[in-house]
Design an enzyme around this catalytic site. Structure first.
Site, PDB file in Angstrom:
ATOM      1  N   ARG A 106       0.883  -1.182   0.000  1.00  0.00           N
ATOM      2  CA  ARG A 106       0.000   0.000   0.000  1.00  0.00           C
ATOM      3  C   ARG A 106       0.912   1.221   0.000  1.00  0.00           C
ATOM      4  O   ARG A 106       1.744   1.379   0.908  1.00  0.00           O
ATOM      5  CB  ARG A 106      -0.897   0.007   1.246  1.00  0.00           C
ATOM      6  CG  ARG A 106      -1.579   1.328   1.459  1.00  0.00           C
ATOM      7  CD  ARG A 106      -2.653   1.299   2.508  1.00  0.00           C
ATOM      8  NE  ARG A 106      -3.829   0.627   2.014  1.00  0.00           N
ATOM      9  CZ  ARG A 106      -5.046   0.721   2.574  1.00  0.00           C
ATOM     10  NH1 ARG A 106      -5.226   1.469   3.638  1.00  0.00           N
ATOM     11  NH2 ARG A 106      -6.078   0.073   2.066  1.00  0.00           N
ATOM     12  N   HIS A 133      -7.618   1.057  -6.137  1.00  0.00           N
ATOM     13  CA  HIS A 133      -7.812   0.198  -4.951  1.00  0.00           C
ATOM     14  C   HIS A 133      -8.541  -1.069  -5.427  1.00  0.00           C
ATOM     15  O   HIS A 133      -9.715  -1.300  -5.098  1.00  0.00           O
ATOM     16  CB  HIS A 133      -8.617   0.949  -3.892  1.00  0.00           C
ATOM     17  CG  HIS A 133      -8.573   0.340  -2.526  1.00  0.00           C
ATOM     18  ND1 HIS A 133      -7.816  -0.788  -2.231  1.00  0.00           N
ATOM     19  CD2 HIS A 133      -9.184   0.692  -1.358  1.00  0.00           C
ATOM     20  CE1 HIS A 133      -7.971  -1.078  -0.952  1.00  0.00           C
ATOM     21  NE2 HIS A 133      -8.790  -0.220  -0.406  1.00  0.00           N
ATOM     22  N   GLN A 136     -10.369  -3.661  -2.997  1.00  0.00           N
ATOM     23  CA  GLN A 136     -11.634  -3.183  -2.449  1.00  0.00           C
ATOM     24  C   GLN A 136     -12.767  -3.322  -3.470  1.00  0.00           C
ATOM     25  O   GLN A 136     -13.844  -3.822  -3.152  1.00  0.00           O
ATOM     26  CB  GLN A 136     -11.502  -1.710  -2.007  1.00  0.00           C
ATOM     27  CG  GLN A 136     -12.772  -1.143  -1.433  1.00  0.00           C
ATOM     28  CD  GLN A 136     -13.155  -1.791  -0.108  1.00  0.00           C
ATOM     29  OE1 GLN A 136     -12.374  -1.788   0.840  1.00  0.00           O
ATOM     30  NE2 GLN A 136     -14.366  -2.355  -0.028  1.00  0.00           N
ATOM     31  N   ASP A 229     -17.032   7.477  -0.988  1.00  0.00           N
ATOM     32  CA  ASP A 229     -15.739   7.335  -0.310  1.00  0.00           C
ATOM     33  C   ASP A 229     -15.421   8.701   0.294  1.00  0.00           C
ATOM     34  O   ASP A 229     -16.053   9.710  -0.050  1.00  0.00           O
ATOM     35  CB  ASP A 229     -14.673   6.882  -1.329  1.00  0.00           C
ATOM     36  CG  ASP A 229     -13.322   6.597  -0.692  1.00  0.00           C
ATOM     37  OD1 ASP A 229     -13.261   6.399   0.533  1.00  0.00           O
ATOM     38  OD2 ASP A 229     -12.307   6.592  -1.426  1.00  0.00           O
ATOM     39  N   CYS A 269     -16.498   1.829   1.350  1.00  0.00           N
ATOM     40  CA  CYS A 269     -15.299   1.011   1.573  1.00  0.00           C
ATOM     41  C   CYS A 269     -14.750   1.176   2.985  1.00  0.00           C
ATOM     42  O   CYS A 269     -13.996   0.333   3.449  1.00  0.00           O
ATOM     43  CB  CYS A 269     -14.228   1.349   0.541  1.00  0.00           C
ATOM     44  SG  CYS A 269     -13.634   3.046   0.635  1.00  0.00           S
ATOM     45  N   ARG A 297     -13.766  -8.486   2.434  1.00  0.00           N
ATOM     46  CA  ARG A 297     -12.359  -8.298   2.065  1.00  0.00           C
ATOM     47  C   ARG A 297     -11.570  -9.570   2.380  1.00  0.00           C
ATOM     48  O   ARG A 297     -10.692  -9.986   1.623  1.00  0.00           O
ATOM     49  CB  ARG A 297     -11.740  -7.113   2.841  1.00  0.00           C
ATOM     50  CG  ARG A 297     -12.272  -5.742   2.447  1.00  0.00           C
ATOM     51  CD  ARG A 297     -11.792  -5.281   1.079  1.00  0.00           C
ATOM     52  NE  ARG A 297     -10.352  -5.214   0.962  1.00  0.00           N
ATOM     53  CZ  ARG A 297      -9.607  -4.168   1.315  1.00  0.00           C
ATOM     54  NH1 ARG A 297     -10.167  -3.086   1.801  1.00  0.00           N
ATOM     55  NH2 ARG A 297      -8.289  -4.188   1.140  1.00  0.00           N
TER      56      ARG A 297
HETATM   57  N1  NVA Z   1      -9.799   6.930  -0.988  1.00  0.00           N
HETATM   58  C1  NVA Z   1      -9.447   6.455   0.318  1.00  0.00           C
HETATM   59  C2  NVA Z   1      -9.694   4.997   0.433  1.00  0.00           C
HETATM   60  C3  NVA Z   1      -9.414   4.428   1.800  1.00  0.00           C
HETATM   61  C4  NVA Z   1      -9.663   2.947   1.875  1.00  0.00           C
HETATM   62  C5  NVA Z   1      -7.979   6.750   0.566  1.00  0.00           C
HETATM   63  O1  NVA Z   1      -7.172   6.574  -0.360  1.00  0.00           O
HETATM   64  O2  NVA Z   1      -7.635   7.198   1.664  1.00  0.00           O
HETATM   65  N1   CP Z   2     -11.191   0.053   2.865  1.00  0.00           N
HETATM   66  C1   CP Z   2      -9.900  -0.075   3.231  1.00  0.00           C
HETATM   67  O1   CP Z   2      -9.020  -0.345   2.404  1.00  0.00           O
HETATM   68  O2   CP Z   2      -9.684   0.114   4.550  1.00  0.00           O
HETATM   69  P1   CP Z   2      -8.270   0.283   5.270  1.00  0.00           P
HETATM   70  O3   CP Z   2      -7.724   1.622   4.834  1.00  0.00           O
HETATM   71  O4   CP Z   2      -8.594   0.243   6.727  1.00  0.00           O
HETATM   72  O5   CP Z   2      -7.360  -0.827   4.849  1.00  0.00           O
END
Ligand code: NVA
Ligand code: CP
Length: 310
Positions: A106, A133, A136, A229, A269, A297
């Site tokens: 990530r 993502h 997800q 989101d 999500c 997930r």
């Molecule tokens: N768009 C959000 C998704 C978190 C799971 C982020 O990138 O922070």
């Molecule tokens: N939805 C998701 O990816 O959550 P986290 O940021 O907690 O991993």
């Protein structure tokens, strides 16, 4: 561990065929129904998980998923490994490939995931970048299928709305619309649209499949599924105050649900900001599905791990 063949990676839904994604979704359903059948399937295997951003769901679901399959996951926070001190990703990729059987990452720039995959000799999984993502959204597709009892072919009959920021989630929904054939309407403020290159590609490959609109009501009208989101993603914390002004109105509320199809699915999500991208009431009314989405997930990623590591 390290071998000479090029491994298959999971970086982007667009790089997998509909048939391949369908097989993962089917396997996820089997895993959810009878997890004990797969205990030990990844015995002796290890997953390295590199995190340059925070996570609750992604970290815990991958870690528990590996444990349930008989393997182990190794959490590597950027701040406590050489990754955070600037060790080049090609070196990290080559070192980890000598120890583990797959790598999940990530991070911020999508190019970093591609670099890791280029140099790794084990599968690399995208656990979220600023661009995409995919874990997800594959889970979200699974959740829709499960809740509505839809086969892969039936997804094409859906109207999906995404309300909010044209971010990694919106971009991955575009890829999903292309792969699974449903209509996607995205409502976002001017200047916060999804990736232009991706929109151009979908417009060329499937004209009219994805529409980007300014009006959330127009996007929600007739939708079977509504998605949203956060307005400020990880890495955009300093823009949060400005974004709260820009995005006011881009919220899933009862007003939007009124124009959607009867009994629409509401997905999030998570993490959620009640009172921003979704009202507290809509969240609470749809919490059961949203938390099932979070649970899923685990099942979908176990299917992905088995597909990539076996
Ligand atoms: N768009 C959000 C998704 C978190 C799971 C982020 O990138 O922070
Ligand atoms: N939805 C998701 O990816 O959550 P986290 O940021 O907690 O991993």
């Amino acid at each position: 561990m390290s071998n000479s063949t090029t491994p298959k990676h999971f970086l982007d839904l667009a790089q997998w065929s509909r048939r391949e994604l369908g097989a993962v979704l089917e396997l996820a359903a089997e895993l959810k129904a009878a997890p004990e059948m797969f205990a030990g399937a990844l015995a002796g295997k290890s997953l390295a998980m590199i995190f340059k951003k925070s996570s609750t769901r992604t970290r815990v679901s991958f870690e528990v998923g590996m444990f349930q399959l008989g393997g182990q996951a190794i959490f590597m926070s950027a701040t406590h490994t050489q990754v955070g001190r600037g060790e080049p990703l090609p070196d990290t990729a080559r070192v980890l490939s000598r120890y583990v059987d797959a790598i999940m990452i990530r991070t911020f720039e999508h190019a970093e995931v591609e670099t890791l995959a280029q140099y790794a000799t084990v599968p690399v999984i995208n656990g979220l970048t600023d661009f995409l993502h995919p874990c997800q959204v594959l889970t979200d597709i699974f959740t829709i299928q499960e809740h509505l009892g839809l086969g892969l072919d039936e997804l094409a009959g859906l109207q999906v709305a995404y309300i909010g920021d044209g971010n990694n989630m919106a971009n991955s929904w575009i890829n999903a619309a292309l792969r699974f054939g449903f209509d996607l309407k995205i409502a976002c403020p001017a200047g916060y649209e999804p990736d232009a290159g991706l929109l151009a590609r979908v417009q060329k490959q499937a004209p009219g499949r994805v529409a980007v609109l300014l009006d959330p009501l127009a996007a929600a009208r007739g939708a079977h599924v509504l998605n949203t989101d956060v307005w400020a993603s990880m890495g955009q914390e300093e823009e949060a105050r400005e974004r709260r002004k820009v995005f006011a109105g881009y919220q899933i509320s009862d007003n939007l649900l009124k124009v959607a199809a009867p009994e629409p699915l509401v997905l999030h999500c998570l993490p959620a900001h009640r009172g921003e991208e979704i009202t507290g009431k809509v969240f609470d009314d749809h919490a059961e599905l949203i938390f099932t989405q979070a649970e899923n997930r685990l099942h979908v990623q176990k299917a992905l791990l088995l597909t990539l590591m076996n």
